[in-house]
Motif scaffolding. Sequence first.
Motif, mmCIF file in Angstrom:
data_model
loop_
_atom_site.group_PDB
_atom_site.id
_atom_site.type_symbol
_atom_site.label_atom_id
_atom_site.label_comp_id
_atom_site.label_asym_id
_atom_site.label_seq_id
_atom_site.Cartn_x
_atom_site.Cartn_y
_atom_site.Cartn_z
ATOM 1 N N ASN A 101 0.798 -1.220 0.000
ATOM 2 C CA ASN A 101 0.000 0.000 0.000
ATOM 3 C C ASN A 101 0.838 1.281 0.000
ATOM 4 N N ASP A 102 2.147 1.132 -0.120
ATOM 5 C CA ASP A 102 2.991 2.328 -0.147
ATOM 6 C C ASP A 102 2.684 3.146 -1.397
ATOM 7 N N SER A 103 2.713 4.457 -1.230
ATOM 8 C CA SER A 103 2.448 5.335 -2.359
ATOM 9 C C SER A 103 3.665 5.387 -3.268
ATOM 10 N N THR A 104 3.533 6.096 -4.352
ATOM 11 C CA THR A 104 4.656 6.268 -5.284
ATOM 12 C C THR A 104 5.505 7.466 -4.896
ATOM 13 N N LYS A 105 5.323 7.962 -3.654
ATOM 14 C CA LYS A 105 6.046 9.152 -3.223
ATOM 15 C C LYS A 105 7.260 8.838 -2.349
ATOM 16 N N VAL A 106 7.573 7.560 -2.151
ATOM 17 C CA VAL A 106 8.676 7.192 -1.273
ATOM 18 C C VAL A 106 10.008 7.466 -1.955
ATOM 19 N N PHE A 107 10.776 8.355 -1.363
ATOM 20 C CA PHE A 107 12.116 8.645 -1.892
ATOM 21 C C PHE A 107 13.119 7.612 -1.391
ATOM 22 N N ALA A 108 12.994 7.214 -0.132
ATOM 23 C CA ALA A 108 13.968 6.262 0.415
ATOM 24 C C ALA A 108 13.361 5.473 1.566
ATOM 25 N N TYR A 109 13.748 4.203 1.645
ATOM 26 C CA TYR A 109 13.494 3.375 2.820
ATOM 27 C C TYR A 109 14.786 3.355 3.641
ATOM 28 N N VAL A 110 14.676 3.617 4.926
ATOM 29 C CA VAL A 110 15.831 3.614 5.822
ATOM 30 C C VAL A 110 15.741 2.388 6.726
ATOM 31 N N ILE A 111 16.765 1.547 6.665
ATOM 32 C CA ILE A 111 16.827 0.347 7.508
ATOM 33 C C ILE A 111 18.107 0.455 8.319
ATOM 34 N N ARG A 112 17.975 0.983 9.525
ATOM 35 C CA ARG A 112 19.133 1.370 10.341
ATOM 36 C C ARG A 112 19.319 0.405 11.515
ATOM 37 N N ASN A 113 20.449 -0.295 11.520
ATOM 38 C CA ASN A 113 20.789 -1.228 12.599
ATOM 39 C C ASN A 113 19.675 -2.241 12.856
ATOM 40 N N VAL A 114 19.174 -2.832 11.791
ATOM 41 C CA VAL A 114 18.118 -3.841 11.898
ATOM 42 C C VAL A 114 18.646 -5.231 11.555
ATOM 43 N N PHE A 115 19.385 -5.341 10.463
ATOM 44 C CA PHE A 115 19.754 -6.658 9.931
ATOM 45 C C PHE A 115 20.880 -7.350 10.686
ATOM 46 N N TRP A 116 21.569 -6.646 11.576
ATOM 47 C CA TRP A 116 22.760 -7.227 12.215
ATOM 48 C C TRP A 116 22.455 -8.514 12.978
ATOM 49 N N ASN A 117 21.232 -8.657 13.517
ATOM 50 C CA ASN A 117 20.911 -9.901 14.221
ATOM 51 C C ASN A 117 19.803 -10.678 13.535
ATOM 52 N N ASN A 155 15.649 -13.850 6.456
ATOM 53 C CA ASN A 155 14.690 -12.829 6.864
ATOM 54 C C ASN A 155 15.029 -11.461 6.278
ATOM 55 N N ALA A 156 16.320 -11.149 6.190
ATOM 56 C CA ALA A 156 16.718 -9.866 5.611
ATOM 57 C C ALA A 156 16.351 -9.801 4.133
ATOM 58 N N VAL A 157 16.616 -10.878 3.408
ATOM 59 C CA VAL A 157 16.284 -10.929 1.986
ATOM 60 C C VAL A 157 14.773 -10.831 1.790
ATOM 61 N N LYS A 158 14.013 -11.500 2.652
ATOM 62 C CA LYS A 158 12.549 -11.475 2.563
ATOM 63 C C LYS A 158 12.017 -10.044 2.685
ATOM 64 N N LEU A 159 12.543 -9.277 3.637
ATOM 65 C CA LEU A 159 12.076 -7.900 3.805
ATOM 66 C C LEU A 159 12.472 -7.041 2.612
ATOM 67 N N LEU A 160 13.704 -7.181 2.152
ATOM 68 C CA LEU A 160 14.159 -6.377 1.015
ATOM 69 C C LEU A 160 13.370 -6.698 -0.248
ATOM 70 N N GLN A 161 13.025 -7.976 -0.444
ATOM 71 C CA GLN A 161 12.236 -8.350 -1.620
ATOM 72 C C GLN A 161 10.827 -7.765 -1.555
ATOM 73 N N ALA A 162 10.322 -7.557 -0.335
ATOM 74 C CA ALA A 162 8.994 -6.948 -0.191
ATOM 75 C C ALA A 162 8.981 -5.500 -0.655
ATOM 76 N N LEU A 163 10.156 -4.878 -0.755
ATOM 77 C CA LEU A 163 10.263 -3.490 -1.210
ATOM 78 C C LEU A 163 10.342 -3.374 -2.732
ATOM 79 N N LEU A 164 10.549 -4.482 -3.429
ATOM 80 C CA LEU A 164 10.778 -4.434 -4.873
ATOM 81 C C LEU A 164 9.615 -3.816 -5.658
#
Length: 428
Positions: A324-340, A345-354
Motif C-alpha cells: 500500500n505504499d504510495s509512489t512518493k517514497v524517496f527512500a526506505y531507511v533500515i538502520r541497525n536492523v539486519f545485524w541480528n 529474513n533480511a532478503v525477505k524484507l528487502l524483496q517486499a520493497l521491490l
Amino acid sequence: MENNVVHEHGSHAAIITDLASLILRECSAIQSVCEEHKIPPPSMLAGTSTAFWSDDAPKLISSRSKALGLLEKLVTLLQGPHDFLHEFVAPNWDHGALYAFLQSSALEHMASSDGSASLFNLSNASGIPEDKLKRILALLRCRNIVDEPEEGIFTLTAVSEELVRDEDFRAWVEFQLFETRVASAHLAQALANKPNDYENGSSGFAQAWGSEMYDWHSKHPDKGDRFRRAMRGVSKSLDPADSLLRKHIPSGEIPSGCTEIVEIGGRYGFASVSLVEERPNLLFEVRCDSQDFIRREAALVTPSSKERITFTGVPSLKDLSFNNDSTKVFAYVIRNVFWNWTDHNAVKLLQALLPTLRAVPSTRILVTDGVSPVPTQFPQHIEIAYRRRDITTMTMHNVKQRTQAEWLKLFSQVHPGLKVSLDFLRRQ
C-alpha cells in the motif's frame, strides 16, 4: 634505519628506539596543531575544557590515533609476554570497583558537594563502610577517575565529570560493567554446548542470565531502561549511521513527486527524529514493532515538526507488507536492523520493497549496519574495535557482524538487477 621500519599495521620486529622516535614525531605534530589553533592542552583535572579530544581538528585526530597505536606497541614490548598477560586481565578488578562506585550514591554526593567530599561523608551517603570505600576509591584514584588532593578528601576528575555530565554514556559504561562483563565470562560455556553454530547455538548472555538479552531486559525493566539509554549514549560517538544517512538524503532537490522517507526498525533510536528537523521538504514515517520505543522517540520530536512525521506500530518487522505504499517514497531507511537477522529474513524484507522500486525507479533503500573488516584493512589499534564488535555480537546475541563479502552476497539474493553502492565510515 630501513631494516627497522615500523609499519602502520604492526611489526613484531619493531625496536624501542624506532617506536619512541615515531611517537615523538606524532606528539610534535599534535603540539603544532594545538599551537596553531590555540587548543588548550589536555588534563585530567576537573573543570578541564579543551577541544583536544573533539573531532573538530582532523590533523589532530590522525596524529592522536597514530600516537596511541604506537604507544600500545611500545608498552607491549616494554612489558614482555608475562607482564602483558597480567595487565591484560587485571583490570577486571578495576571494573568491579568502578561498578560498585557507580551503583552507590558516592559520585552523586561528590558532584553535589562542588566536586569534593570527605571519606566520612561519602561513606554515609553510599552506605559502604569507610575502610571498604577507601580501598575502592584508592584504586579509582590510580585510574584517574577520582583524585585525593589530601588524605581522606576525594574530588572529581575530568573522567568522573564526564560520567556526571553525560548520563546516557554513563548508562553504557554501567551496561558494559555488568551485563556484558558477566555474559563474556560465559561465552566459553556457550561455545562448549552443542549445537554451537549461529543458527541453533545459544549466546553467552543466555548462558549467564537464563534468557536472551531483550527477553531478560523485559523481565528487568530497570536494566532494560538503562540499556536503551546506553545505546542512545554510545550512538553519539560510535554509530556513524546518522551521518551516512545525511549524506544520502539530500537537503536540496529530490526527484519530482518523491516526498517521503520510510524508516523501518528503531531499537537504538530513530534517525527520522533528527532528520525531520533538518529536511523540512520531506515527510517521514517510522514503522516499529515496539510501542515503548515509539512513545519514547515521539516525545523527542519538536512541535514544529510533528505534522511531518508519523509513527506506525506493527506486529513484526519480519512480516511487513509494503503493497500500500504510495509512489512518493524517496527512500526506505533500515538502520541497525539486519545485524541480528538471518540472511533469509533480511532478503525477505528487502524483496517486499521491490514493487515500490519497480513503480518508482528513483526510490532507494538505505541500509546502515556494521561491517567486519578483512585483516590489516585498518591499523591494529583501530581494527581492535571491530574485532571487539565481532565478539560482542557473538556473546550477547549469538549472531555475527557480516563482512563486506557477506553483505554483498545477501544483497545479491534480493534481485539480480539490484544496484548496490557501498559507503563506509570507520571508527577512529
